[in-house]
Every structure is written in C-alpha cells, then in structure tokens.
Design an enzyme around this catalytic site. Structure first.
Site, PDB file in Angstrom:
ATOM      1  N   TYR A  81      -2.792  11.627   7.670  1.00 58.47           N
ATOM      2  CA  TYR A  81      -3.143  10.652   6.636  1.00 58.47           C
ATOM      3  C   TYR A  81      -3.243   9.247   7.210  1.00 58.47           C
ATOM      4  O   TYR A  81      -4.204   8.511   6.971  1.00 58.47           O
ATOM      5  CB  TYR A  81      -2.107  10.677   5.505  1.00 58.47           C
ATOM      6  CG  TYR A  81      -2.100   9.393   4.706  1.00 58.47           C
ATOM      7  CD1 TYR A  81      -3.105   9.123   3.788  1.00 58.47           C
ATOM      8  CD2 TYR A  81      -1.117   8.428   4.932  1.00 58.47           C
ATOM      9  CE1 TYR A  81      -3.125   7.923   3.094  1.00 58.47           C
ATOM     10  CE2 TYR A  81      -1.140   7.234   4.245  1.00 58.47           C
ATOM     11  CZ  TYR A  81      -2.142   6.987   3.324  1.00 58.47           C
ATOM     12  OH  TYR A  81      -2.166   5.797   2.653  1.00 58.47           O
TER      13      TYR A  81
ATOM     14  N   GLY B 141       0.836  -1.196   0.000  1.00 62.12           N
ATOM     15  CA  GLY B 141       0.000   0.000   0.000  1.00 62.12           C
ATOM     16  C   GLY B 141       0.867   1.241   0.000  1.00 62.12           C
ATOM     17  O   GLY B 141       1.937   1.266  -0.616  1.00 62.12           O
ATOM     18  N   CYS B 142       0.434   2.271   0.697  1.00 62.43           N
ATOM     19  CA  CYS B 142       1.143   3.551   0.744  1.00 62.43           C
ATOM     20  C   CYS B 142       2.610   3.368   1.092  1.00 62.43           C
ATOM     21  O   CYS B 142       2.951   2.876   2.165  1.00 62.43           O
ATOM     22  CB  CYS B 142       0.469   4.464   1.770  1.00 62.43           C
ATOM     23  SG  CYS B 142       1.421   5.936   2.174  1.00 62.43           S
ATOM     24  N   PHE B 143       3.488   3.782   0.187  1.00 56.69           N
ATOM     25  CA  PHE B 143       4.910   3.542   0.446  1.00 56.69           C
ATOM     26  C   PHE B 143       5.459   4.423   1.562  1.00 56.69           C
ATOM     27  O   PHE B 143       6.481   4.093   2.162  1.00 56.69           O
ATOM     28  CB  PHE B 143       5.770   3.627  -0.813  1.00 56.69           C
ATOM     29  CG  PHE B 143       5.512   4.744  -1.788  1.00 56.69           C
ATOM     30  CD1 PHE B 143       5.027   5.984  -1.391  1.00 56.69           C
ATOM     31  CD2 PHE B 143       5.800   4.558  -3.145  1.00 56.69           C
ATOM     32  CE1 PHE B 143       4.837   7.012  -2.319  1.00 56.69           C
ATOM     33  CE2 PHE B 143       5.613   5.569  -4.082  1.00 56.69           C
ATOM     34  CZ  PHE B 143       5.133   6.802  -3.655  1.00 56.69           C
TER      35      PHE B 143
END
Length: 204
Positions: A181, A36-38
C-alpha cells in the site's frame, strides 16, 4: 478510502473500541496529528525516541464513536488521526511537530498522497495555548521557507475516537500488505520530493 486500502482490508473482522476524550495521562502527554493514512503516521511516530505508544483513530468531526467506514464515506467531519502518547522528559512537543511536518505533504488540500477526501486532510489538534503557539509558529516558518501557503489545519482538540482494533499497529501485523500500500500510494516519493534528506524527520 482508495481502492488499494479497501482491497488490503478485505476479509478482516471489524471491531470497535470504546471512545475516549482524555488527551493525556498523569505521567505522559498526548498529541493528536492527522497526516493521511493513520497506518503510516503510526509508523512514523513509533520510531521517535520518547514516544510511548500510538493509537489510530478519528478526530475533528461531529459523530461520536464513528466506524472507519462512516469516516471514509464522508459526512462525519472526522479526519484519520493518530494519538501520540509520549514522555515529555524524553521528547518535547516541538520535536513531534518536526517529525509530523516531514511525514506529510503540507501543500495538499483534503488529501495526502493517493488518499483523497476530508478524512485525509492534514491537521494538528492542539491541547493547550503553548501547543497552539508552537504549531502556528512551525507552520509560519514553513510557509516562509517554501514561499507557499500551508494547507494543514491547526485547531483545538475536542475528542479522540479509537479506530477498530484491526487498524492498530497495522504496519507491524501486516507488513507485506502495508508495504505494498505505502509503495503504491507514492508516499515516500512525494515526501522525498518535498523534504529531500529531511523526509521522515529523524535525520536531524
């Protein structure tokens, strides 16, 4: 990318780094994971003793040296990944796999947490037969443990393309935006739901 990250990235200058295809240097080894989000994957592996560096980027697609926007728009085949450079004398690949699994939702298909699409699929890119065997064995162990199919792909490494500079070490350079986030995306809540006290992978 979902709207949360799009807002956080507003106003940042886009810089593209040259791409590279080497998976290891002479003194270190490298592993490539998509979770997912790096930004979040970088943070997870930077906490591991023996990890020398982490680099956010893209792998698994057919477009050379893609931009972040190209990847999240789709049709490149790439996943957001992190290249983990580590000292094999201090940490082994099996330990990296242990940490990787406990930082993803292994049941999610083409998404991780609030981020959806092929760019956010979970994937292990192996660089040798030994890494393939270890990755597949760890996946099979989890499938048996949870009595569920594991959605994470295990596929040969071909190339790694670094993401733009503003993505590198984002969690360190922009802690307020990053933590907003991460919280809004529900990553920690889902990891705790799946893994309990094992979430994060550093507790044993």
């Amino acid at each position: 990318m979902i709207r949360i990250r799009s807002v956080l990235l507003g106003g940042l200058v886009l810089l593209t780094l040259p791409f590279g295809k080497a998976i290891a240097s002479e003194e270190t080894a490298s592993a490539v994971f998509g979770g997912g989000c790096f930004w979040c994957v970088e943070e997870a592996f930077d906490k591991v003793d023996g990890v020398v560096s982490t680099t956010s980027g893209f792998s698994g697609g057919h477009v050379e040296n893609p931009s972040y926007q190209q990847v999240v728009d789709g049709n490149t085949g790439h996943a957001e990944v992190v290249r983990v450079e580590y000292d094999p004398a201090a940490v082994d690949y099996a330990t990296l796999l242990h940490v990787f699994w406990r930082n993803i939702d292994p049941f999610a298909v083409d998404r991780q947490f609030c981020d959806a699409g092929e760019a956010y699929r979970s994937v292990i890119y192996y660089g040798s037969d030994e890494e393939q065997a270890l990755a597949e064995a760890s996946r099979d162990e989890l499938a048996e443990r949870f009595d569920r199919e594991i959605a994470t792909e295990i596929t040969p490494f071909e190339a790694f393309y670094p993401a733009e500079e503003y993505h590198q070490d984002y969690y360190r350079k922009n802690p307020v935006r990053y933590n907003y986030y991460k919280s809004a995306c529900g990553r920690e809540r889902r990891l705790e739901a799946v893994w309990g006290d094992e979430a994060g992978g550093l507790g044993g």
